[in-house]
Scaffold this motif. Structure first.
Motif, mmCIF file in Angstrom:
data_model
loop_
_atom_site.group_PDB
_atom_site.id
_atom_site.type_symbol
_atom_site.label_atom_id
_atom_site.label_comp_id
_atom_site.label_asym_id
_atom_site.label_seq_id
_atom_site.Cartn_x
_atom_site.Cartn_y
_atom_site.Cartn_z
ATOM 1 N N ILE A 18 0.830 -1.209 0.000
ATOM 2 C CA ILE A 18 0.000 0.000 0.000
ATOM 3 C C ILE A 18 0.863 1.256 0.000
ATOM 4 N N PHE A 19 1.791 1.333 0.945
ATOM 5 C CA PHE A 19 2.609 2.542 1.066
ATOM 6 C C PHE A 19 3.598 2.666 -0.094
ATOM 7 N N GLY A 20 4.145 1.526 -0.545
ATOM 8 C CA GLY A 20 5.062 1.566 -1.678
ATOM 9 C C GLY A 20 4.387 2.083 -2.930
ATOM 10 N N ASN A 21 3.176 1.582 -3.214
ATOM 11 C CA ASN A 21 2.451 2.019 -4.412
ATOM 12 C C ASN A 21 2.016 3.476 -4.316
ATOM 13 N N LEU A 22 1.650 3.915 -3.119
ATOM 14 C CA LEU A 22 1.216 5.295 -2.937
ATOM 15 C C LEU A 22 2.353 6.268 -3.228
ATOM 16 N N ILE A 23 3.527 5.978 -2.686
ATOM 17 C CA ILE A 23 4.696 6.850 -2.912
ATOM 18 C C ILE A 23 5.090 6.858 -4.390
ATOM 19 N N LEU A 24 5.102 5.682 -5.002
ATOM 20 C CA LEU A 24 5.502 5.599 -6.408
ATOM 21 C C LEU A 24 4.491 6.273 -7.337
ATOM 22 N N ALA A 25 3.211 6.198 -7.006
ATOM 23 C CA ALA A 25 2.194 6.851 -7.826
ATOM 24 C C ALA A 25 2.437 8.362 -7.872
ATOM 25 N N LEU A 26 2.790 8.934 -6.737
ATOM 26 C CA LEU A 26 3.079 10.371 -6.673
ATOM 27 C C LEU A 26 4.331 10.708 -7.478
ATOM 28 N N ILE A 27 5.387 9.912 -7.305
ATOM 29 C CA ILE A 27 6.644 10.158 -8.027
ATOM 30 C C ILE A 27 6.434 10.060 -9.531
ATOM 31 N N LYS A 28 5.730 9.012 -9.967
ATOM 32 C CA LYS A 28 5.499 8.813 -11.404
ATOM 33 C C LYS A 28 4.644 9.935 -11.996
ATOM 34 N N GLY A 29 3.586 10.297 -11.268
ATOM 35 C CA GLY A 29 2.687 11.330 -11.768
ATOM 36 C C GLY A 29 3.400 12.666 -11.941
ATOM 37 N N ILE A 30 4.177 13.051 -10.943
ATOM 38 C CA ILE A 30 4.909 14.326 -11.002
ATOM 39 C C ILE A 30 5.966 14.289 -12.107
ATOM 40 N N ALA A 31 6.751 13.195 -12.145
ATOM 41 C CA ALA A 31 7.801 13.075 -13.160
ATOM 42 C C ALA A 31 7.206 13.013 -14.564
ATOM 43 N N GLY A 32 6.089 12.321 -14.722
ATOM 44 C CA GLY A 32 5.454 12.215 -16.029
ATOM 45 C C GLY A 32 4.898 13.538 -16.509
ATOM 46 N N TYR A 33 4.320 14.310 -15.591
ATOM 47 C CA TYR A 33 3.735 15.611 -15.957
ATOM 48 C C TYR A 33 4.818 16.593 -16.386
ATOM 49 N N PHE A 34 5.858 16.717 -15.570
ATOM 50 C CA PHE A 34 6.915 17.688 -15.873
ATOM 51 C C PHE A 34 7.903 17.157 -16.912
ATOM 52 N N GLY A 35 7.894 15.814 -17.121
ATOM 53 C CA GLY A 35 8.819 15.234 -18.091
ATOM 54 C C GLY A 35 8.197 14.925 -19.429
ATOM 55 N N ASN A 36 6.932 15.360 -19.632
ATOM 56 C CA ASN A 36 6.225 15.161 -20.918
ATOM 57 C C ASN A 36 6.149 13.681 -21.322
ATOM 58 N N SER A 37 5.958 12.792 -20.355
ATOM 59 C CA SER A 37 5.917 11.363 -20.668
ATOM 60 C C SER A 37 4.581 10.755 -20.260
ATOM 61 N N TYR A 38 3.776 10.365 -21.285
ATOM 62 C CA TYR A 38 2.525 9.692 -20.935
ATOM 63 C C TYR A 38 2.785 8.287 -20.405
ATOM 64 N N ALA A 39 3.865 7.665 -20.835
ATOM 65 C CA ALA A 39 4.175 6.329 -20.328
ATOM 66 C C ALA A 39 4.340 6.367 -18.811
ATOM 67 N N LEU A 40 4.961 7.434 -18.294
ATOM 68 C CA LEU A 40 5.104 7.570 -16.846
ATOM 69 C C LEU A 40 3.764 7.891 -16.188
ATOM 70 N N ILE A 41 2.971 8.709 -16.850
ATOM 71 C CA ILE A 41 1.643 9.014 -16.308
ATOM 72 C C ILE A 41 0.785 7.749 -16.284
ATOM 73 N N ALA A 42 0.904 6.928 -17.346
ATOM 74 C CA ALA A 42 0.188 5.647 -17.382
ATOM 75 C C ALA A 42 0.643 4.761 -16.222
ATOM 76 N N ASP A 43 1.940 4.782 -15.979
ATOM 77 C CA ASP A 43 2.496 4.049 -14.839
ATOM 78 C C ASP A 43 1.879 4.531 -13.536
#
Length: 309
Positions: A18-43
Motif C-alpha cells: 500500500i505505502f510503496g504504491n502510494l509513494i511511487l504513484a506520486l513520483i510517477k505522476g509528477i515526473a510524467g507531468y513535468f517530463g512530458n511522458s505519458y508512459a510515466l503518467i500511465a504508470d
C-alpha cells in the motif's frame, strides 16, 4: 507455522504494498507531468489502482483470517478468492485506461519526453522488481492467493516501467518524429498487464472450484499417514484450499479385525500427526476402511436399505 503467524506475514506484506504504491504513484505522476511522458503518467495510473487493490487485499486477508463460527463452519477463507477476483478487475481496468489514453496520445502531437524521466524509471524498475520478490516470497510463506496477485501487481508495474524506459529511450535517441514512442510502449505494456491478470485469475478460479492443485501437499499427507502403525494404505485422498489453510478428506485402510476403538485411535493418530507436521492444514476428515470389505454382502445390505418403505 500457526494461522496467526501466516496471517501476520501476509498483512505486513500487504501494508508494504500500500505505502510503496502510494509513494511511487506520486513520483510517477509528477515526473510524467513535468517530463512530458505519458508512459510515466500511465504508470502512475496503474500504481494508483494498485493502492486501492492492495487495500482490498489487506481487507481480504484480515477477513479471511477470522475463525470459524456457526454460520461459517469452515472459516472465512474463501473471501480471499473473491478479493483476488477484485484485484484482477483492477488490473484489467488499469490496462484498458492505459490502452485508450495511449492510442489518443499516439494520434496527438506532443513534446519529446525529458531525459531525467529515464533516471526516475530506472529507480522505479529496481524498486518494483525487489518489491515483487519480497511479496511473492511472503505469499508462498502464507499460502495467500490474494497476496500472490498483489505481488504480480508489482511485477506488472516493473514491466510497464521497463516498457516506458525503452519507449522514452527511442524517442530521445531517434529525435523528432518519434515523440510517441513512449505512448506505443505504454500500449504494449497494457497488453502485458492483461496477460498477467490472466495468470493471477487462473489459479484463483481453480481454488474456487476446488480443483486438484496441491499434489505436493497430498504426497506429504499420504507419507505421514503411512507412518502411523496399523495403517495398511490409503484409498481416497483429496485436498482443497480455503484462504491460507487446507482441508483434507482421507480414507485410511486398516485391518478388518480391529475393534471400532482401535480403528478410531488410528484415525486420530493420522489426523494429529498430519496437522502437527503440516500446520497449514486446518482440518483432516478421516474415514476408516477395512482391508477386505465384502462388496457383495455390502451391496445387498445397501439395496435392502434403499428399498425400505
Amino acid at each position: 507455522m500457526s494461522t496467526s503467524s501466516t496471517s501476520e506475514i501476509a498483512i505486513k506484506a500487504s501494508v508494504f504494498s500500500i505505502f510503496g504504491n502510494l509513494i511511487l504513484a506520486l513520483i510517477k505522476g509528477i515526473a510524467g507531468y513535468f517530463g512530458n511522458s505519458y508512459a510515466l503518467i500511465a504508470d502512475a495510473i496503474e500504481s494508483t489502482t494498485d493502492v486501492f487493490s492492495s487495500i482490498l487485499v489487506l481487507f481480504g486477508l484480515k477477513y479471511s483470517a477470522r475463525p470459524a463460527d456457526d454460520n461459517h463452519p469452515y472459516g472465512h477463507g474463501k473471501a480471499e478468492v473473491f478479493v483476488t477476483f477484485l484485484v484482477v478487475l483492477f488490473l484489467m481496468v488499469s490496462a484498458v485506461i492505459i490502452a485508450v489514453e495511449s492510442v489518443q496520445n499516439i494520434t496527438t502531437p506532443h513534446e519529446t519526453p525529458k531525459p531525467f524521466t529515464l533516471i526516475v524509471l530506472g529507480g522505479i524498475i529496481v524498486f518494483k522488481e525487489l518489491s515483487y520478490q519480497y511479496v511473492i516470497r511472503k505469499s508462498k510463506e502464507s499460502n495467500s492467493s490474494s497476496l500472490k496477485a498483489d505481488a504480480w501487481h508489482h511485477r506488472s508495474d516493473a514491466i510497464t516501467s521497463m516498457m516506458a524506459f525503452i519507449g522514452i529511450s527511442f524517442a530521445l535517441i531517434l529525435g523528432p518524429g518519434w515523440e510517441a514512442a513512449d505512448d506505443v510502449a505504454a500500449l504494449i505494456a497494457s497488453g502485458i498487464i492483461v496477460y498477467n491478470a490472466y495468470r493471477i485469475l487462473r489459479p484463483a478460479l481453480g481454488e474456487m472450484m476446488d480443483e486438484h492443485l496441491y499434489g505436493e501437499e497430498l504426497e506429504r499427507v499420504i507419507e505421514f499417514t503411512h507412518r502411523v502403525p496399523g495403517v495398511l494404505g490409503t484409498d481416497k485422498a483429496n485436498i482443497r484450499k480455503s484462504g491460507m489453510r487446507y482441508f483434507v478428506d482421507l480414507h485410511v485402510i486398516v485391518s478388518q479385525n480391529l475393534s471400532v476403538g482401535e480403528g478410531h485411535e488410528i484415525g486420530h493418530l493420522v489426523k494429529d500427526l498430519i496437522m502437527a507436521k503440516m500446520p497449514q492444514i486446518a482440518d483432516v476428515l478421516i474415514h476408516i476402511e477395512p482391508d477386505n470389505l465384502l462388496q457383495t454382502s455390502y451391496q445387498e445390505k445397501l439395496n435392502d436399505l434403499i428399498n425400505l418403505e
